[in-house]
Motif scaffolding. Structure first.
Motif, PDB file in Angstrom:
ATOM      1  N   LEU A  92       0.847  -1.187   0.000  1.00 14.92           N
ATOM      2  CA  LEU A  92       0.000   0.000   0.000  1.00 14.92           C
ATOM      3  C   LEU A  92       0.885   1.240   0.000  1.00 14.92           C
ATOM      4  O   LEU A  92       1.969   1.239   0.586  1.00 14.92           O
ATOM      5  N   ALA A  93       0.416   2.291  -0.635  1.00 19.01           N
ATOM      6  CA  ALA A  93       1.061   3.596  -0.569  1.00 19.01           C
ATOM      7  C   ALA A  93       0.140   4.507   0.233  1.00 19.01           C
ATOM      8  O   ALA A  93      -1.057   4.609  -0.066  1.00 19.01           O
ATOM      9  N   LEU A  94       0.678   5.150   1.250  1.00 18.42           N
ATOM     10  CA  LEU A  94      -0.087   6.063   2.099  1.00 18.42           C
ATOM     11  C   LEU A  94       0.493   7.461   1.940  1.00 18.42           C
ATOM     12  O   LEU A  94       1.703   7.636   2.024  1.00 18.42           O
ATOM     13  N   LEU A  95      -0.365   8.441   1.714  1.00 18.58           N
ATOM     14  CA  LEU A  95       0.073   9.837   1.670  1.00 18.58           C
ATOM     15  C   LEU A  95      -0.497  10.553   2.879  1.00 18.58           C
ATOM     16  O   LEU A  95      -1.712  10.589   3.068  1.00 18.58           O
ATOM     17  N   LEU A  96       0.382  11.094   3.685  1.00 21.66           N
ATOM     18  CA  LEU A  96      -0.026  11.831   4.874  1.00 21.66           C
ATOM     19  C   LEU A  96       0.085  13.314   4.574  1.00 21.66           C
ATOM     20  O   LEU A  96       1.185  13.847   4.406  1.00 21.66           O
ATOM     21  N   ALA A  97      -1.052  13.974   4.493  1.00 24.65           N
ATOM     22  CA  ALA A  97      -1.083  15.403   4.202  1.00 24.65           C
ATOM     23  C   ALA A  97      -0.700  16.196   5.447  1.00 24.65           C
ATOM     24  O   ALA A  97      -1.029  15.818   6.568  1.00 24.65           O
ATOM     25  N   ASP A  98      -0.014  17.303   5.230  1.00 23.50           N
ATOM     26  CA  ASP A  98       0.382  18.214   6.310  1.00 23.50           C
ATOM     27  C   ASP A  98       1.205  17.521   7.389  1.00 23.50           C
ATOM     28  O   ASP A  98       1.093  17.842   8.566  1.00 23.50           O
ATOM     29  N   ALA A  99       2.021  16.558   6.991  1.00 22.94           N
ATOM     30  CA  ALA A  99       2.874  15.856   7.955  1.00 22.94           C
ATOM     31  C   ALA A  99       4.232  15.603   7.320  1.00 22.94           C
ATOM     32  O   ALA A  99       4.310  15.116   6.202  1.00 22.94           O
ATOM     33  N   ASP A 100       5.265  15.945   8.042  1.00 28.37           N
ATOM     34  CA  ASP A 100       6.611  15.608   7.592  1.00 28.37           C
ATOM     35  C   ASP A 100       7.482  15.385   8.811  1.00 28.37           C
ATOM     36  O   ASP A 100       7.243  15.931   9.874  1.00 28.37           O
ATOM     37  N   GLY A 101       8.487  14.546   8.656  1.00 29.99           N
ATOM     38  CA  GLY A 101       9.423  14.277   9.734  1.00 29.99           C
ATOM     39  C   GLY A 101       8.731  13.870  11.012  1.00 29.99           C
ATOM     40  O   GLY A 101       7.919  12.954  11.026  1.00 29.99           O
ATOM     41  N   PRO A 102       9.016  14.556  12.119  1.00 26.65           N
ATOM     42  CA  PRO A 102       8.452  14.175  13.415  1.00 26.65           C
ATOM     43  C   PRO A 102       6.930  14.298  13.478  1.00 26.65           C
ATOM     44  O   PRO A 102       6.293  13.584  14.230  1.00 26.65           O
ATOM     45  N   SER A 103       6.338  15.174  12.683  1.00 25.26           N
ATOM     46  CA  SER A 103       4.880  15.337  12.755  1.00 25.26           C
ATOM     47  C   SER A 103       4.130  14.164  12.138  1.00 25.26           C
ATOM     48  O   SER A 103       2.940  13.995  12.380  1.00 25.26           O
ATOM     49  N   ALA A 104       4.807  13.317  11.361  1.00 28.71           N
ATOM     50  CA  ALA A 104       4.166  12.128  10.793  1.00 28.71           C
ATOM     51  C   ALA A 104       4.212  10.953  11.757  1.00 28.71           C
ATOM     52  O   ALA A 104       3.447   9.996  11.603  1.00 28.71           O
ATOM     53  N   GLU A 105       5.077  11.012  12.741  1.00 24.82           N
ATOM     54  CA  GLU A 105       5.281   9.860  13.625  1.00 24.82           C
ATOM     55  C   GLU A 105       4.044   9.457  14.432  1.00 24.82           C
ATOM     56  O   GLU A 105       3.788   8.262  14.589  1.00 24.82           O
ATOM     57  N   PRO A 106       3.230  10.374  14.975  1.00 25.89           N
ATOM     58  CA  PRO A 106       2.039   9.916  15.703  1.00 25.89           C
ATOM     59  C   PRO A 106       1.086   9.084  14.835  1.00 25.89           C
ATOM     60  O   PRO A 106       0.556   8.071  15.298  1.00 25.89           O
ATOM     61  N   ALA A 107       0.880   9.477  13.596  1.00 24.82           N
ATOM     62  CA  ALA A 107       0.002   8.702  12.713  1.00 24.82           C
ATOM     63  C   ALA A 107       0.598   7.337  12.425  1.00 24.82           C
ATOM     64  O   ALA A 107      -0.106   6.319  12.425  1.00 24.82           O
TER      65      ALA A 107
END
Length: 151
Positions: A92-107
């Motif tokens: 699967l490919a997941l795109l996390l909007a408005d998240a990069d680096g440390p801000s993507a880690e909670p998701a």
């Protein structure tokens, strides 16, 4: 006599920002790597135009038969503004909007915990890459693939 008002933030007065790409809903479609590449390219262009961060995550399963179940779990764990596409028979490919680096880690931590709780973590690996300015979709996909680690 003064009347107390709730404090307003500056962001309350602004109109909401549009999403950089349309969220994906519904059932898991057939594998289509070219469509995933085009979707990532369109999301990168929109994120660049809107000056917003974006993170791509590749989630690969050892057992392709479990992919539909994993996709449902991931879709229900991520935010409605994030995208989920079937890249091939087992990923699967997941795109996390408005998240990069440390801000993507909670998701990503929520996804990991959910897969572990369902007993699917041993058969999965995950890699992520944050979109740098001007990066091409193929390069971002390759960076996420190179970052792949077991869950």
């Amino acid at each position: 006599m003064a009347i107390a008002h709730p404090r307003r933030r500056r962001a309350d007065a602004r109109p909401p920002r549009p999403a950089p790409f349309a969220p994906t809903t519904g059932a898991l479609g057939p594998p289509d790597p070219e469509a995933v590449r085009r979707s990532v390219a369109a999301a990168l262009e929109a994120a660049r135009r809107m000056r917003r961060p974006l993170t791509l995550v590749l989630l690969e399963m050892d057992d392709p038969a479990r992919l539909a179940r994993v996709a449902r779990l991931v879709r229900s764990t991520l935010r409605a503004t994030d995208g989920v596409w079937r890249r091939d028979e087992s990923s699967l490919a997941l795109l996390l909007a408005d998240a990069d680096g440390p801000s993507a880690e909670p998701a990503l931590a929520r996804v990991r915990l959910r897969l572990r709780r369902e007993g699917l973590a041993g058969a999965a690996s995950m890699g992520r890459a944050a979109a740098a300015p001007g990066i091409a979709a193929e390069d971002l996909l390759e960076l996420a693939r190179a970052d792949r680690r077991p869950l």
